[in-house]
Design a protein around this motif. Structure first.
Motif, PDB file in Angstrom:
ATOM      1  N   VAL A  50       0.869  -1.168   0.000  1.00 42.32           N
ATOM      2  CA  VAL A  50       0.000   0.000   0.000  1.00 42.32           C
ATOM      3  C   VAL A  50       0.908   1.220   0.000  1.00 42.32           C
ATOM      4  CG1 VAL A  50      -1.888   1.168   1.160  1.00 42.32           C
ATOM      5  CG2 VAL A  50      -1.578  -1.285   1.466  1.00 42.32           C
ATOM      6  N   GLN A  70       3.782  -5.529   9.913  1.00 48.53           N
ATOM      7  CA  GLN A  70       4.789  -4.513  10.240  1.00 48.53           C
ATOM      8  C   GLN A  70       5.290  -4.682  11.665  1.00 48.53           C
ATOM      9  OE1 GLN A  70       3.996  -0.503   9.257  1.00 48.53           O
ATOM     10  NE2 GLN A  70       3.008  -0.968   7.313  1.00 48.53           N
ATOM     11  N   ILE A  77      13.420  -7.416  12.893  1.00 48.67           N
ATOM     12  CA  ILE A  77      14.644  -6.678  12.549  1.00 48.67           C
ATOM     13  C   ILE A  77      15.541  -6.572  13.777  1.00 48.67           C
ATOM     14  CG2 ILE A  77      15.533  -4.440  11.825  1.00 48.67           C
ATOM     15  CD1 ILE A  77      12.986  -4.048  10.199  1.00 48.67           C
TER      16      ILE A  77
ATOM     17  N   PHE B 641      10.669   0.604   2.613  1.00 50.06           N
ATOM     18  CA  PHE B 641       9.684   0.622   3.693  1.00 50.06           C
ATOM     19  C   PHE B 641       9.013   1.991   3.791  1.00 50.06           C
ATOM     20  CE2 PHE B 641      12.064  -2.949   6.070  1.00 50.06           C
ATOM     21  CZ  PHE B 641      11.175  -3.892   5.603  1.00 50.06           C
ATOM     22  N   SER B 645       4.545   2.644   3.005  1.00 50.45           N
ATOM     23  CA  SER B 645       3.693   2.920   4.170  1.00 50.45           C
ATOM     24  C   SER B 645       4.129   2.193   5.433  1.00 50.45           C
ATOM     25  CB  SER B 645       2.235   2.551   3.888  1.00 50.45           C
ATOM     26  OG  SER B 645       1.828   3.045   2.679  1.00 50.45           O
ATOM     27  N   ALA B 646       5.434   2.040   5.632  1.00 51.53           N
ATOM     28  CA  ALA B 646       5.874   1.417   6.870  1.00 51.53           C
ATOM     29  C   ALA B 646       6.965   2.265   7.513  1.00 51.53           C
ATOM     30  CB  ALA B 646       6.372   0.002   6.606  1.00 51.53           C
ATOM     31  N   PRO B 647       6.611   3.471   7.978  1.00 48.34           N
ATOM     32  CA  PRO B 647       7.649   4.370   8.504  1.00 48.34           C
ATOM     33  C   PRO B 647       8.368   3.784   9.710  1.00 48.34           C
ATOM     34  CG  PRO B 647       5.449   5.182   9.012  1.00 48.34           C
ATOM     35  CD  PRO B 647       5.273   4.067   8.043  1.00 48.34           C
ATOM     36  N   LEU B 649       9.087   0.679  10.306  1.00 41.43           N
ATOM     37  CA  LEU B 649      10.068  -0.292   9.826  1.00 41.43           C
ATOM     38  C   LEU B 649      11.270   0.407   9.233  1.00 41.43           C
ATOM     39  CD1 LEU B 649       8.046  -3.180   8.199  1.00 41.43           C
ATOM     40  CD2 LEU B 649       8.860  -2.853  10.515  1.00 41.43           C
ATOM     41  N   THR B 652      13.452   1.682  11.994  1.00 45.81           N
ATOM     42  CA  THR B 652      14.149   0.581  12.655  1.00 45.81           C
ATOM     43  C   THR B 652      15.252   0.042  11.770  1.00 45.81           C
ATOM     44  OG1 THR B 652      11.978   0.021  13.493  1.00 45.81           O
ATOM     45  CG2 THR B 652      13.739  -1.521  13.966  1.00 45.81           C
ATOM     46  N   GLN B 653      14.906  -0.176  10.486  1.00 42.09           N
ATOM     47  CA  GLN B 653      15.864  -0.794   9.578  1.00 42.09           C
ATOM     48  C   GLN B 653      17.107   0.081   9.438  1.00 42.09           C
ATOM     49  OE1 GLN B 653      15.431  -3.878   7.529  1.00 42.09           O
ATOM     50  NE2 GLN B 653      17.609  -3.440   7.692  1.00 42.09           N
ATOM     51  N   PRO B 817       4.986   7.427  14.045  1.00 45.34           N
ATOM     52  CA  PRO B 817       6.077   6.447  13.898  1.00 45.34           C
ATOM     53  C   PRO B 817       7.189   6.705  14.914  1.00 45.34           C
ATOM     54  CG  PRO B 817       5.361   7.176  11.765  1.00 45.34           C
ATOM     55  CD  PRO B 817       4.571   7.968  12.766  1.00 45.34           C
TER      56      PRO B 817
END
Lengths: 117, 972
Positions: A50, A70, A77, B641, B645-647, B649, B652-653, B817
């Protein structure tokens, strides 16, 4: 987009597996790292892709990215950092102990356990 | 409830002997005895009710989903066995006090004994077959400890191992059988199972379940062909033999056959399996017993034979035979335990228990001789003693039994067995106590102290009392327990001394006469026996064991040869094969979900990622370059990410990426910088094929998943994040609230990993490795300035900013986030930058935080948040939140999840710092002196002077810093 992500997963996996099968500790560590990326992205992708819809209530309209993968990947991670750190340090300690960073035991290196009696 | 207490008491009391042994041997024995006495007294309070025919039940549900309930019940059979176990146990405890030598660790012995006792009582009182199986295995384990109690004796260790192997293997078969039984009935509760006779016997699983359960029972009760372990278990101290191998453990199999009698017995399969095994065991055991010179060996085979007799009776399947079986269990337990204890007395006082070296002891040990004479006569079946009664009743049942249409087989065989039994019983009396007195006993024999002969004497009392007045002393108990065996239906019977002139009486007389004849011609009979074949069970057992071990070792070494590369390849091939099989089994139509458009930037990122992966593979021998390439991959993943839409992640990454690269670079300081060229072309092709296969599989799976719609749980989390968790960042709310327990586990794992790293590195600076490290010289040229000034200044200026960013990320995490994980990583990186820029000594002196304590505090804070919820009466880690109003700042929200996140934060910071700081500490342990002592202490003048000086002596030219007295010591 889906194809790009899927093929990126494929490339990262292939590179990771190839490095994993090398004979020295360092490439194995790197290979495991690449494999970790691939697996994390794969898990993330199971929530479907998305754009512009982070799972923050009120930020976007009615649709949100799937937050559950997520959350799982976030901890994955961090945990994989812990795992990488442990194997790096194990590789280092092994190098200190025996002066070799080979992952295979030498011929005769694993003498069978002697019969206890 | 007191029923459960009877079972628990020996387990709870098992710690007492180990503690009380400090107070002396008497105190230890008394403490142990009082535990058993208390349990025995509790049992006695139930006697009137049980004799009235009531069944007492107690228990609670444990794992209802598995049908595993802690249910106990007490009926006649349970009462009989529990009484034997606790009553004889009490006598054994007293006897062992005097039997064990000063140098034997008595506390250990009593602890093992109580554990065993608890397990045995558990078996006979369990009302749930799963619970029963647990106790069953516990008896195998605790008896292993008891048999091997004299661990310095090889026979003891080997006997213990054999007993464990045989009874343990039987136990495994029994588990399978019991599970089948539970599956047929649909319940694991014995009281339910025992009502379902028709259902069980009609089931196609009846026969396999029966065979498996019988294998377990036969192994435990030393029935042919599993009888061989019992004589070898005689290496145990005599109290153990008397307790385990006469009265209790070997009767567990008998008990279970009796317990299951109502539902398993009465079929042809039961008769032929059980009765035949019993018959063979009875005759064979009695025959071998006659030729054993070791008193305990004689008694062991006699026990095998008598257990065979009880098995035979249970196998007949008639209610009257069950009555006789119960009666014989009582009689056998009383005389056999007494005889074992007397054998121990002879061994203890005369110094040997070899029949050939004994004889004529009657005058020297009159008390023991009397006890043995009565007990062994009862074992032989001499009238007026209890052994006679049950043996005659058994003969009566045998006379009416036809085997395979032949009416004579069973009576003939049992009479032969009885004759052997008479012969070995009287051999025990005559060859040990009568005959010529010798002058070469290893010790001067005399009667033992009362503490040793009283326990067997107590057991001889019922031998005589029941023998004379059976109905008075045993009638009620036999009726109550036999009724429990048969399930309520009992024939009319009277236990009596005289039944008139019957065929059984005639057989009894024949057996007595035959036995005496055998003993009279003992030498001739023995020569005949010795001419025959003697298969040595122990040698056969050891051979089978050795073959099994060799086979499994071959398999193990074939698979597990020390080559990590091979394991990885095998694992991958297996995973690929499984994936391929699954792929071929499923459908292959394309997914219909619409794809997202790919913008040009995404294609560029993809190209970068693929290129970096390719570089990592091609350049993997040049390790620093390969690491950089892998870092690029990580960066692109985090950018991906962000876009998708995975702020959280992404944050973190990227922070993990930084920490990982620092970590690997620190390690690479010591590790070789290049890998040698080792793999041949074939190996490379094989690996490439595996890699391509794995990549195609993962990519294909991802593609298939992403092009299809799927149901997800996440609607619930999205709907309830604000109302239930008080945060709008759903990912963070899931982490600290909905799935807080998972996160709690994960920070513990992270902490454990950091501690493991600490242990690995701390060990590396000591001992041989530490010396190697001290002699280590770097394989790369060093920079002249260890603490580059620009970096030092930049990191110090950045530190407050970085900490502020960490705090900001932490605080907003619940709604935007961010969160504890990310904040922890950011702060850890900010701190580690200080170590890198200014040196370990400088930073460690200023960071006065113990990272171990930080990890511990983090986990404890997280746990405390969870427990606080429990104190309030909610489940573990339920979060609470409320809105507060502060002047100037305005409305804000405080959630208990924030405290949990503090725990996460502290653990992450502590773990990352512990790992990285200890890795960087290694550098200081090398022999390489620092380029400059303190940060920013480069003195150009001093350098010039040093360069002008001719070849400096001692220190190498690279670290010749006469730095002006640095403020920082080398290590804080």
């Amino acid at each position: 987009m889906e194809f790009l992500v899927a093929s990126a997963i494929a490339v990262m996996t292939a590179a990771g597996v190839y490095l994993l099968l090398r004979l020295r500790t360092f490439p194995v560590v790197l290979g495991l790292g690449l494999l970790t990326y691939a697996v994390n992205v794969f898990l993330f992708a199971t929530g479907r892709l998305v754009v512009h819809a982070p799972a923050v209530i009120g930020a976007a309209g009615g649709t949100y990215a799937d937050p559950l993968p997520q959350a799982l990947v976030l901890t994955a991670i961090v945990i994989s950092f812990g795992m990488t750190a442990v194997i790096v340090v194990m590789a280092l300690r092994a190098w200190f102990e025996c002066g070799s960073d080979q992952i295979d035991l030498h011929e005769g290196g694993d003498a069978p356990l002697r019969e206890r009696e | 409830m007191s029923l459960a207490l009877i079972v628990m008491l020996p387990f709870l009391g098992a710690v007492l002997p180990a503690l009380m042994i400090r107070a002396g041997r008497n105190a230890c024995a008394i403490a142990t005895g009082s535990v058993t006495l208390l349990a025995f007294a509790l049992l006695l309070t139930h006697v009137p009710a049980v004799l009235r025919g009531e069944v007492i039940q107690a228990g609670w549900t444990w794992l209802p989903g598995l049908g595993l309930n802690v249910n106990f019940f007490l009926d006649g059979l349970g009462l009989l066995f529990a009484g034997l176990i606790l009553g004889i146990g009490l006598l054994i405890i007293a006897y062992a006090r005097f039997y064990l030598a000063k140098e034997d660790p008595m506390g250990t012995f009593y602890t093992f004994l109580l554990l065993f006792q608890g397990a045995m009582v558990g078996i006979v009182l369990s009302d749930n077959i799963l619970l029963l199986l647990i106790f069953w295995e516990l008896t195998s384990l605790s008896s292993f400890l008891l048999i091997g109690y004299w661990r310095h004796l090889p026979e003891g260790r080997q006997g213990a191992r054999m007993a464990l192997a045989v009874t343990g293997a039987g136990g495994l078969a029994m588990i399978a059988g019991m599970l089948m039984l539970g599956g047929i009935v649909g319940s694991y509760d014995l009281t339910v199972i025992l009502r379902e006779r028709e259902l069980i016997q009609a089931s196609p699983l009846y026969l396999p379940a029966l065979v498996l359960i019988l294998v377990g029972c036969f192994a435990k009760s030393a029935q042919f062909p599993f009888h061989f372990w019992l004589p070898h278990a005689m290496a145990a101290p005599t109290p153990v033999s008397a307790y385990l191998h006469s009265a209790t453990m070997v009767k567990a199999g008998i008990f279970l056959m009796a317990r299951m009698w109502p539902v398993l017995a009465g079929t042809e399969a039961w008769f032929y399996l059980v009765a035949t095994t019993g018959l063979v065991t009875m005759v064979l055991g009695a025959g071998i017993a006659l030729f054993k010179d070791d008193l305990k060996g004689l008694l062991a085979f006699s026990t095998v034979s008598h257990l065979g007799l009880v098995t035979l009776l249970l196998g007949f399947g008639t209610p009257m035979a069950a009555v006789v079986a119960v009666f014989h269990i009582i009689n056998h337990a009383s005389f056999k335990a007494a005889l074992f204890m007397c054998a121990g007395i002879v061994d203890h006082e005369a110094g040997t228990r070899d029949v050939r070296r004994l004889g004529g002891l009657a005058a020297l040990m009159p008390i023991t001789a009397t006890l043995v004479t009565v007990g062994a006569a009862s074992m032989a079946g001499v009238p007026l003693l209890n052994g006679f009664l049950s043996k005659e009743m058994m003969l009566e049942e045998a006379v009416h039994t036809t085997w395979a249409g032949q009416g004579w087989i069973v009576p003939l065989a049992v009479t032969a067995g009885a004759a052997f039994s008479v012969a070995y019983s009287f051999r025990y009396i005559v060859h040990v106590f009568f005959g010529r007195r010798r002058d070469d006993y290893p010790r001067t024999p005399h009667d033992p102290p009362a503490g040793m002969w009283l326990p067997p004497a107590v057991l001889i009392v019922p031998v005589v009392a029941i023998g004379l007045f059976p109905e008075t002393f045993a009638g009620d108990l036999v009726r109550a327990s036999a009724a429990a065996v048969t399930g309520g239906v009992l024939p009319e019977f009277q236990l009596a001394l005289w039944h008139g002139f019957t065929v059984a009486l005639a057989l009894s007389v024949i057996a007595l006469a035959g036995g005496f004849a055998l003993l009279a011609r003992y030498r001739a009979v023995r020569r005949l026996w010795q001419a025959g074949p003697h298969p040595e069970a122990k040698a056969m057992f050891e051979a089978v064991l050795a073959a099994t071990v060799a086979a499994s070792r071959r398999v193990m070494h074939g698979l597990h040869n020390g080559s990590l590369g091979r394991y990885l390849a095998v694992t991958l091939v297996a995973a690929l094969a499984l994936g391929l099989a699954a792929f071929q089994a499923g459908g292959h139509e394309a997914g219909l979900r619409d794809s997202l458009p790919a913008p040009a930037a995404a294609v560029v990122a993809w190209l970068l990622l693929v290129g970096a992966c390719g570089l990592a593979v091609v350049l993997h021998r040049q390790r620093v370059l390969a690491l950089l390439a892998a870092g690029v991959v990580g960066l692109i993943v985090s950018v991906g990410f962000v876009y998708l839409s995975a702020p959280d992640l992404a944050l973190t990454q990227i922070s993990v990426e930084v920490a990982t690269v620092i970590l690997i670079l620190l390690a690479l300081y010591f590790l070789p910088k290049e890998s040698p060229r080792e793999s041949g072309r074939g190996r490379k092709l094989r690996d490439a094929a595996l890699a391509v296969g794995a990549g195609l599989g993962m990519g294909g799976l991802a593609w298939a998943a992403m092009t299809r719609d799927a149901a997800t749980l996440s609607g619930y989390y999205l709907d309830n994040a604000v109302s239930g968790g008080g945060g709008t960042n759903v990912v963070n709310v899931i982490l600290v609230d909905f799935r807080g327990f998972d996160t709690f586990g994960e920070i513990i794992v992270l902490g454990v990993a950091a501690l493991a790293i600490y242990a690995l590195l701390d060990g590396a600076v000591r001992g041989a490795v530490g010396r190697k490290l001290a002699a280590w010289t770097p394989d790369e040229p060093h920079s002249a300035d260890r603490h580059p000034m620009i970096m030092v200044v930049a990191t110090r200026v950045m530190l407050p900013l970085a900490l502020m960013v960490g705090a900001y990320i932490f605080l907003r995490g619940h709604n935007q986030p961010g969160g504890g994980f990310i904040a922890g990583l950011v702060v850890a990186i900010a701190l580690i930058m200080q170590y890198m820029a200014s040196g370990f000594g400088w930073a460690a002196q200023r960071m006065r935080v113990d990272y171990h304590a930080m990890i511990g505090a983090g986990v404890l804070i997280a746990a405390a948040t969870g427990i606080a919820a429990m104190v309030m009466g909610y489940p573990f880690l339920t979060s609470a939140f409320d809105h507060f109003h502060l002047p100037l700042i305005g409305e804000f929200e405080l959630a208990s999840a924030l405290a949990f996140d503090v725990g996460v934060f502290l653990t992450v910071v502590g773990a990352v710092m512990l790992a990285l700081a200890n890795l960087s500490r290694l550098g200081r342990k090398t022999g390489v002196a620092p380029v400059n002592e303190a940060p920013m202490d480069v003195d150009p003048l001093a350098r010039r002077q040093a360069a002008a000086r001719p070849a400096a002596s001692g220190a190498s030219a690279r670290h010749d810093q006469p730095a002006p007295a640095p403020t920082a010591a080398r290590e804080g």
